[in-house]
Design a protein around this motif. Structure first.
Motif, PDB file in Angstrom:
ATOM      1  N   MET A  11       0.857  -1.183   0.000  1.00  0.00           N
ATOM      2  CA  MET A  11       0.000   0.000   0.000  1.00  0.00           C
ATOM      3  C   MET A  11       0.893   1.232   0.000  1.00  0.00           C
ATOM      4  O   MET A  11       1.823   1.333   0.782  1.00  0.00           O
ATOM      5  CB  MET A  11      -0.908  -0.015   1.227  1.00  0.00           C
ATOM      6  CG  MET A  11      -1.870   1.151   1.307  1.00  0.00           C
ATOM      7  SD  MET A  11      -3.067   0.958   2.669  1.00  0.00           S
ATOM      8  CE  MET A  11      -4.223  -0.213   1.921  1.00  0.00           C
ATOM      9  N   GLY A  20      -3.996   9.232  -4.621  1.00  0.00           N
ATOM     10  CA  GLY A  20      -3.610   7.900  -5.052  1.00  0.00           C
ATOM     11  C   GLY A  20      -3.307   7.850  -6.536  1.00  0.00           C
ATOM     12  O   GLY A  20      -2.346   7.209  -6.959  1.00  0.00           O
ATOM     13  N   VAL A  41      -1.353  -0.852  -4.250  1.00  0.00           N
ATOM     14  CA  VAL A  41      -2.612  -0.164  -3.981  1.00  0.00           C
ATOM     15  C   VAL A  41      -2.325   1.284  -3.634  1.00  0.00           C
ATOM     16  O   VAL A  41      -1.378   1.585  -2.900  1.00  0.00           O
ATOM     17  CB  VAL A  41      -3.367  -0.843  -2.814  1.00  0.00           C
ATOM     18  CG1 VAL A  41      -4.701  -0.159  -2.564  1.00  0.00           C
ATOM     19  CG2 VAL A  41      -3.571  -2.322  -3.101  1.00  0.00           C
ATOM     20  N   PRO A  43      -4.473   4.304  -2.206  1.00  0.00           N
ATOM     21  CA  PRO A  43      -5.649   5.022  -1.694  1.00  0.00           C
ATOM     22  C   PRO A  43      -5.416   6.532  -1.661  1.00  0.00           C
ATOM     23  O   PRO A  43      -4.280   7.005  -1.737  1.00  0.00           O
ATOM     24  CB  PRO A  43      -5.802   4.460  -0.276  1.00  0.00           C
ATOM     25  CG  PRO A  43      -4.407   4.068   0.116  1.00  0.00           C
ATOM     26  CD  PRO A  43      -3.736   3.586  -1.146  1.00  0.00           C
ATOM     27  N   LEU A 111      -8.331   2.482   6.344  1.00  0.00           N
ATOM     28  CA  LEU A 111      -7.276   1.644   5.774  1.00  0.00           C
ATOM     29  C   LEU A 111      -7.412   0.200   6.233  1.00  0.00           C
ATOM     30  O   LEU A 111      -7.112  -0.730   5.474  1.00  0.00           O
ATOM     31  CB  LEU A 111      -5.908   2.226   6.134  1.00  0.00           C
ATOM     32  CG  LEU A 111      -5.612   3.589   5.480  1.00  0.00           C
ATOM     33  CD1 LEU A 111      -4.330   4.190   6.030  1.00  0.00           C
ATOM     34  CD2 LEU A 111      -5.539   3.469   3.956  1.00  0.00           C
ATOM     35  N   VAL A 115      -7.831  -2.815   3.515  1.00  0.00           N
ATOM     36  CA  VAL A 115      -7.041  -4.045   3.497  1.00  0.00           C
ATOM     37  C   VAL A 115      -7.957  -5.265   3.547  1.00  0.00           C
ATOM     38  O   VAL A 115      -7.778  -6.239   2.792  1.00  0.00           O
ATOM     39  CB  VAL A 115      -6.035  -4.065   4.667  1.00  0.00           C
ATOM     40  CG1 VAL A 115      -5.381  -5.443   4.796  1.00  0.00           C
ATOM     41  CG2 VAL A 115      -4.959  -3.000   4.453  1.00  0.00           C
ATOM     42  N   VAL A 131       3.408  -1.453   3.822  1.00  0.00           N
ATOM     43  CA  VAL A 131       2.955  -0.104   3.516  1.00  0.00           C
ATOM     44  C   VAL A 131       4.153   0.833   3.404  1.00  0.00           C
ATOM     45  O   VAL A 131       5.085   0.769   4.204  1.00  0.00           O
ATOM     46  CB  VAL A 131       1.949   0.403   4.571  1.00  0.00           C
ATOM     47  CG1 VAL A 131       2.557   0.418   5.971  1.00  0.00           C
ATOM     48  CG2 VAL A 131       1.395   1.776   4.205  1.00  0.00           C
ATOM     49  N   SER A 141       1.902   6.051   7.632  1.00  0.00           N
ATOM     50  CA  SER A 141       2.502   4.714   7.638  1.00  0.00           C
ATOM     51  C   SER A 141       3.109   4.403   8.996  1.00  0.00           C
ATOM     52  O   SER A 141       2.988   3.290   9.509  1.00  0.00           O
ATOM     53  CB  SER A 141       3.570   4.608   6.550  1.00  0.00           C
ATOM     54  OG  SER A 141       3.009   4.758   5.267  1.00  0.00           O
TER      55      SER A 141
END
Length: 285
Positions: A11, A20, A41, A43, A111, A115, A131, A141
């Motif tokens: 992520m 994102g 990914v 976001p 988040l 996931v 991440v 993070s």
């Protein structure tokens, strides 16, 4: 890969004002995912109205209300406050229309839900989810390392810090990186024009404070870091490692010539995905 194979997932969390979509195009994780066969990914955070009291007089002046995307990394709504409804009511309607949340969003829940949904809908190996974040996304993070270590096997923190209190309840590798010319960090370090690549970096109080937050949260208070001058993608990198049980738990990289950016091989010779992937690939939750 077989049809029923489970693959890792990374992520990527963008920084302030990012999205994102933007980091899908510039981070390098798409290309790395194609090369190494994992899922990447990207976001997006919500747009918040931030009161930036630039002259520190406590009064709201034109230009001190800023609408921008930000993750709730731990200091949003505390040391960095949101605009009040009354302040927004006096703002132009075009500004009001940009605001996606007037309260601090529960990005941790978002988040976690993301996931869970991705693991349910895609062939994600739940034990191999990691991440990486940049700037405000790096700080989110770092928050995930503390408050969602049950989800992530490793964490990358580029140009950010830890804004919540530890401890981190489960051992996991954390890689913190800083450009030697990071203007955002240099603005907080009077008298320093470039961060050194050697042990002098740890003598700078602002850098020491950032690292000490990770050291304490990770239970590494009695561990002395090792140092090496590495050469990564043709660039000198100061590399500090806090080892426990023979493996580095915390790593800190000072990247020569990098500014406040997520190095991708185009904006700077170092490719951050290449730096992080060996640790991410080996990480198991």
């Amino acid at each position: 890969l077989s049809a029923d194979a489970k693959v890792p997932m990374v992520m990527m969390l963008h920084g302030t004002s990012g999205s994102g979509d933007k980091f899908y195009g510039i981070s390098g994780w798409v290309e790395k995912a194609d090369q190494e066969h994992f899922i990447a990914v990207f976001p997006s955070a919500l747009a918040l109205c931030i009161f930036s009291d630039e002259n520190r007089d406590g009064l709201v002046q034109p230009g001190e209300l800023e609408v921008t995307t930000k993750w709730a990394d731990g200091h949003i709504g505390t040391t960095l406050r949101l605009c009040t409804d009354a302040e927004l009511a006096r703002a132009p309607s075009a500004v009001q229309a940009q605001v996606e949340s007037r309260t601090v969003p529960d990005d941790l829940a978002f988040l976690r839900a993301a996931v869970a949904r991705l693991e349910a809908e895609l062939p994600v190996d739940p034990a191999r989810v990691t991440v990486s974040g940049f700037s405000n996304g790096a700080q989110m993070s770092a928050r995930l390392a503390v408050e969602a270590s049950d989800l992530f096997g490793a964490v990358g923190v580029a140009g950010g810090s830890l804004e919540v209190s530890g401890p981190i309840p489960r051992k996991l590798p954390v890689i913190v990186s800083l450009g030697s010319l990071d203007e955002s960090a240099l603005n907080k370090t009077p008298g320093v024009t470039e961060f050194p690549l050697d042990q002098g970096a740890l003598a700078i109080p602002q850098v020491a404070a950032v690292l000490d937050a990770f050291v304490q949260a990770m239970g590494l208070g009695g561990v002395s870091p090792t140092w090496a001058l590495d050469r990564i993608d043709g660039v000198d990198v100061g590399h500090f490692r806090w080892h426990r049980d023979g493996t580095p738990d915390l790593e800190f990289l000072v990247i020569k010539g990098a500014t406040h950016q997520y190095p991708n091989g185009t904006n700077h010779p170092v490719v951050m995905t290449g730096v992080l992937w060996p640790t991410f690939a080996a990480a198991r939750r």
